[in-house]
Write an enzyme that holds these catalytic residues in place. Structure first.
Site, PDB file in Angstrom:
ATOM      1  N   GLU A 278      37.443  38.700  52.772  1.00 56.47           N
ATOM      2  CA  GLU A 278      37.380  39.101  51.351  1.00 56.47           C
ATOM      3  C   GLU A 278      35.967  38.910  50.801  1.00 56.47           C
ATOM      4  O   GLU A 278      35.755  38.151  49.848  1.00 56.47           O
ATOM      5  CB  GLU A 278      38.341  38.228  50.528  1.00 56.47           C
ATOM      6  CG  GLU A 278      39.787  38.270  50.964  1.00 56.47           C
ATOM      7  CD  GLU A 278      40.640  37.209  50.254  1.00 56.47           C
ATOM      8  OE1 GLU A 278      40.083  36.327  49.570  1.00 56.47           O
ATOM      9  OE2 GLU A 278      41.859  37.277  50.391  1.00 56.47           O
ATOM     10  N   PRO A 279      34.966  39.570  51.353  1.00 55.19           N
ATOM     11  CA  PRO A 279      33.602  39.361  50.856  1.00 55.19           C
ATOM     12  C   PRO A 279      33.375  40.095  49.538  1.00 55.19           C
ATOM     13  O   PRO A 279      33.874  41.199  49.336  1.00 55.19           O
ATOM     14  CB  PRO A 279      32.734  39.973  51.956  1.00 55.19           C
ATOM     15  CG  PRO A 279      33.590  41.060  52.528  1.00 55.19           C
ATOM     16  CD  PRO A 279      35.024  40.588  52.420  1.00 55.19           C
TER      17      PRO A 279
ATOM     18  N   ARG B 218      30.188  38.986  47.028  1.00 61.81           N
ATOM     19  CA  ARG B 218      28.753  38.870  46.785  1.00 61.81           C
ATOM     20  C   ARG B 218      27.892  39.448  47.918  1.00 61.81           C
ATOM     21  O   ARG B 218      26.898  40.111  47.676  1.00 61.81           O
ATOM     22  CB  ARG B 218      28.409  37.386  46.620  1.00 61.81           C
ATOM     23  CG  ARG B 218      27.001  37.111  46.123  1.00 61.81           C
ATOM     24  CD  ARG B 218      26.708  35.617  46.207  1.00 61.81           C
ATOM     25  NE  ARG B 218      27.751  34.781  45.702  1.00 61.81           N
ATOM     26  CZ  ARG B 218      27.798  34.276  44.470  1.00 61.81           C
ATOM     27  NH1 ARG B 218      26.829  34.541  43.632  1.00 61.81           N
ATOM     28  NH2 ARG B 218      28.799  33.503  44.098  1.00 61.81           N
TER      29      ARG B 218
ATOM     30  N   ARG C 119      25.533  34.561  34.603  1.00 61.98           N
ATOM     31  CA  ARG C 119      25.322  33.596  35.696  1.00 61.98           C
ATOM     32  C   ARG C 119      24.313  32.487  35.357  1.00 61.98           C
ATOM     33  O   ARG C 119      24.573  31.322  35.641  1.00 61.98           O
ATOM     34  CB  ARG C 119      24.942  34.296  37.009  1.00 61.98           C
ATOM     35  CG  ARG C 119      26.062  35.194  37.560  1.00 61.98           C
ATOM     36  CD  ARG C 119      25.878  35.520  39.038  1.00 61.98           C
ATOM     37  NE  ARG C 119      26.238  34.407  39.876  1.00 61.98           N
ATOM     38  CZ  ARG C 119      25.400  33.669  40.554  1.00 61.98           C
ATOM     39  NH1 ARG C 119      24.118  33.916  40.528  1.00 61.98           N
ATOM     40  NH2 ARG C 119      25.829  32.665  41.290  1.00 61.98           N
TER      41      ARG C 119
ATOM     42  N   TYR D 111      26.018  28.856  35.531  1.00 60.00           N
ATOM     43  CA  TYR D 111      25.747  28.051  36.737  1.00 60.00           C
ATOM     44  C   TYR D 111      24.285  27.651  36.854  1.00 60.00           C
ATOM     45  O   TYR D 111      23.851  27.221  37.912  1.00 60.00           O
ATOM     46  CB  TYR D 111      26.102  28.842  38.015  1.00 60.00           C
ATOM     47  CG  TYR D 111      27.391  29.599  37.945  1.00 60.00           C
ATOM     48  CD1 TYR D 111      28.604  28.923  37.982  1.00 60.00           C
ATOM     49  CD2 TYR D 111      27.402  30.984  37.847  1.00 60.00           C
ATOM     50  CE1 TYR D 111      29.798  29.620  37.911  1.00 60.00           C
ATOM     51  CE2 TYR D 111      28.590  31.691  37.780  1.00 60.00           C
ATOM     52  CZ  TYR D 111      29.781  31.000  37.810  1.00 60.00           C
ATOM     53  OH  TYR D 111      30.953  31.690  37.747  1.00 60.00           O
TER      54      TYR D 111
ATOM     55  N   CYS E  28      23.403  33.789  20.026  1.00 60.61           N
ATOM     56  CA  CYS E  28      23.199  32.531  19.310  1.00 60.61           C
ATOM     57  C   CYS E  28      23.741  31.351  20.101  1.00 60.61           C
ATOM     58  O   CYS E  28      24.740  30.728  19.702  1.00 60.61           O
ATOM     59  CB  CYS E  28      23.845  32.629  17.940  1.00 60.61           C
ATOM     60  SG  CYS E  28      23.127  33.997  17.044  1.00 60.61           S
ATOM     61  N   GLU E  29      23.163  31.097  21.218  1.00 59.92           N
ATOM     62  CA  GLU E  29      23.521  29.970  22.091  1.00 59.92           C
ATOM     63  C   GLU E  29      22.231  29.563  22.784  1.00 59.92           C
ATOM     64  O   GLU E  29      21.496  30.441  23.283  1.00 59.92           O
ATOM     65  CB  GLU E  29      24.491  30.404  23.200  1.00 59.92           C
ATOM     66  CG  GLU E  29      25.823  30.900  22.747  1.00 59.92           C
ATOM     67  CD  GLU E  29      26.890  29.828  22.706  1.00 59.92           C
ATOM     68  OE1 GLU E  29      26.640  28.692  23.137  1.00 59.92           O
ATOM     69  OE2 GLU E  29      27.976  30.159  22.205  1.00 59.92           O
TER      70      GLU E  29
ATOM     71  N   TYR F  99      29.166  39.566  40.190  1.00 59.04           N
ATOM     72  CA  TYR F  99      29.445  38.671  39.065  1.00 59.04           C
ATOM     73  C   TYR F  99      28.440  38.869  37.932  1.00 59.04           C
ATOM     74  O   TYR F  99      28.083  37.930  37.232  1.00 59.04           O
ATOM     75  CB  TYR F  99      29.483  37.207  39.542  1.00 59.04           C
ATOM     76  CG  TYR F  99      30.413  37.021  40.721  1.00 59.04           C
ATOM     77  CD1 TYR F  99      31.785  37.111  40.560  1.00 59.04           C
ATOM     78  CD2 TYR F  99      29.910  36.819  42.010  1.00 59.04           C
ATOM     79  CE1 TYR F  99      32.646  36.983  41.640  1.00 59.04           C
ATOM     80  CE2 TYR F  99      30.754  36.690  43.096  1.00 59.04           C
ATOM     81  CZ  TYR F  99      32.119  36.769  42.907  1.00 59.04           C
ATOM     82  OH  TYR F  99      32.967  36.648  43.978  1.00 59.04           O
TER      83      TYR F  99
HETATM   84  N1  LLP Z   1      38.418  35.655  47.785  1.00 61.04           N
HETATM   85  C1  LLP Z   1      38.831  34.830  46.811  1.00 61.04           C
HETATM   86  C2  LLP Z   1      40.216  34.347  46.814  1.00 61.04           C
HETATM   87  C3  LLP Z   1      37.931  34.422  45.808  1.00 61.04           C
HETATM   88  O1  LLP Z   1      38.344  33.588  44.857  1.00 61.04           O
HETATM   89  C4  LLP Z   1      36.607  34.904  45.829  1.00 61.04           C
HETATM   90  C5  LLP Z   1      35.641  34.505  44.806  1.00 61.04           C
HETATM   91  C6  LLP Z   1      36.222  35.802  46.857  1.00 61.04           C
HETATM   92  C7  LLP Z   1      37.167  36.134  47.825  1.00 61.04           C
HETATM   93  C8  LLP Z   1      34.850  36.394  46.961  1.00 61.04           C
HETATM   94  O2  LLP Z   1      33.860  35.448  47.142  1.00 61.04           O
HETATM   95  P1  LLP Z   1      32.352  35.939  47.453  1.00 61.04           P
HETATM   96  O3  LLP Z   1      32.331  36.605  48.809  1.00 61.04           O
HETATM   97  O4  LLP Z   1      31.945  36.857  46.389  1.00 61.04           O
HETATM   98  O5  LLP Z   1      31.572  34.673  47.420  1.00 61.04           O
HETATM   99  N2  LLP Z   1      31.388  33.825  39.354  1.00 61.04           N
HETATM  100  C9  LLP Z   1      30.824  33.047  40.441  1.00 61.04           C
HETATM  101  C10 LLP Z   1      31.536  33.279  41.742  1.00 61.04           C
HETATM  102  C11 LLP Z   1      33.016  33.006  41.670  1.00 61.04           C
HETATM  103  C12 LLP Z   1      33.722  33.318  42.940  1.00 61.04           C
HETATM  104  C13 LLP Z   1      35.180  33.321  42.734  1.00 61.04           C
HETATM  105  N3  LLP Z   1      35.934  33.682  43.880  1.00 61.04           N
HETATM  106  C14 LLP Z   1      29.330  33.357  40.557  1.00 61.04           C
HETATM  107  O6  LLP Z   1      28.816  34.161  39.789  1.00 61.04           O
HETATM  108  O7  LLP Z   1      28.646  32.760  41.395  1.00 61.04           O
END
Ligand code: LLP
Length: 409
Positions: free
Chosen positions: A271-272, A274, A310, A314, A341-342, A370
């Protein structure tokens, strides 16, 4: 981003000069490179070629229907976390049998959609959820394939806000509780356990935590002699936001995954998010005002934290680059900030930056993941436009939200 580069002084995304593009298009906007999306996806396919996994793009990282469509055409499925994402994935032409549904708090309404659309897997994250799926399936006279998301208690060694696989995190079921639950699962006649899933966190730059997770899964599947059709290993693969950073190298992990899949005779799902979409987009913004502070100069942009969260959420680093380079320097350190305004509505501090003037333009880089998907109407600001570039062609894949519609809704 291989498709983002300067030609002389001017920034180009694929074959389009952003400076020229700005003559007719208003900031702020997200702009993505289709070639980069295709490259990243095919690169992922290549890395895991021997295993031939089902690649379910994490729609939460970027849920623009047109982007989902580009990936769907390449063969991608989708990992969704809400009824809305599920319906968007279907609208983008992704087959239901390539969709997996994760999330700790799915509602009855969302589960009913998932059951009626016959998606590949509902990845349950608690005993209560599995029971609810069973009850709904019974009412709907269906037998539903489920996966169970486990919490392997592995430290992903990433930012604490995006770590999901430790015992402290709300995600998945602990191994202990899963072992307890599995003894009773036969009583739930309208569900069938076909998969186990894990997702330990995001922006992981070292393959160690993934290898550890694989070991935990291997041990559990052997110990319980589970006869599964799929193992869903989640996403989380990190990219390089800083020039010095290296993206994760997945080659060794890919070999381990391949051995694992052969031993347990399962189809692997990933499940990629990013790693497919992160480095494909920039956020182009105008310098609205420049204001001298005591120790630094504030560069006030027309993009705010509501457009791109982001850094505020973070403290994330995203390099900010000029649309047109010059060789003069600003006298003081600069801080790029937005209009919201933050105090957290800021995008980065630079000790030395090239000369910028009001009405100049900059790009915040690596915002494909994201970025838009986390944006909001905070301060009653319309959602901004999204544009997709392919070579020298572009198309709006989301128009800027209409302000009047927003205030009347
Ligand atoms: N599968 C599940 C169940 C997830 O919760 C996520 C991300 C992914 C796959 C995908 O993960 P990735 O490959 O994108 O790392 N908003 C945060 C990231 C939150 C990720 C949440 N879950 C940011 O901007 O860094």
């Amino acid at each position: 981003m291989q498709n983002l580069r300067y030609v002389g002084k001017n920034l180009f995304l694929e074959k389009i000069s952003i400076r020229n593009f700005l003559k007719k298009n208003k900031t702020p906007f997200y702009i993505y490179s289709e070639n980069q999306i295709v490259f990243n996806y095919l690169n992922f396919v290549k890395t895991f070629k021997k295993t031939n996994p089902l690649i379910c793009f994490a729609a939460k990282s970027n849920s623009n229907t047109n982007i989902l469509r580009v990936l769907g055409k390449l063969g991608a499925g989708a990992d969704v976390v809400s009824g809305g994402e599920l319906l968007k994935a279907l609208k983008a032409g992704i087959k239901a049998k390539k969709i997996v549904f994760s999330g700790v708090g799915k509602t009855e309404e969302e589960l009913k959609i998932a059951i009626s659309k016959k998606i590949l897997l509902i990845n349950c994250e608690s005993e209560s959820e599995a029971k609810l799926v069973n009850a709904l399936a019974k009412k709907m006279k269906k037998k539903v394939s489920i996966g169970f998301r486990l919490n392997p208690n592995v430290d992903a060694k990433t930012h604490k806000n995006i770590s999901t696989g430790k015992a402290d995190n709300k995600f998945g079921l602990s191994i202990k509780n899963f072992k307890f639950f599995i003894k009773k699962i036969d009583k739930l006649k309208n569900i069938k356990l076909e998969a186990l899933s894990v997702h330990i966190g995001s922006q992981i730059l070292n393959d160690g935590p993934f290898k550890k997770t694989l070991k935990v899964m291997n041990k559990l599947i052997k110990e319980l002699r589970l006869n599964l059709k799929y193992v869903d290993l989640g996403g989380g693969f990190g990219i390089n936001y800083k020039d010095k950073e290296k993206p994760i190298n997945l080659n060794i992990y890919a070999k381990l995954v391949n051995n694992f899949a052969r031993k347990i005779k399962c189809k692997i799902i990933f499940e990629p998010g990013r790693s497919i979409i992160g480095n494909t987009g920039i956020l182009v913004s105008k310098v609205q005002f420049i204001k001298k502070g005591q120790n630094k100069t504030f560069i006030i942009l027309d993009a705010g934290m509501n457009d791109f969260m982001r850094p505020a959420l973070y403290n994330a680093f995203h390099k900010i680059i000029p649309i047109t380079k010059n060789s003069s320097k600003m006298k003081n350190a600069v801080e790029f900030v937005g209009p919201i305004c933050e105090s957290t509505c800021k995008f980065g501090v630079y000790r030395k930056y090239q000369k910028l003037s009001e009405n100049d333009f900059i790009a915040i880089t690596n915002v494909g993941a994201y970025g838009s998907s986390l944006s909001s109407n905070y301060n009653t600001r319309p959602l901004i436009a999204e544009i997709l570039i392919k070579r020298n062609k572009f198309r709006y894949i989301r128009k800027k939200q209409n302000l009047l519609k927003l205030i009347n809704s």
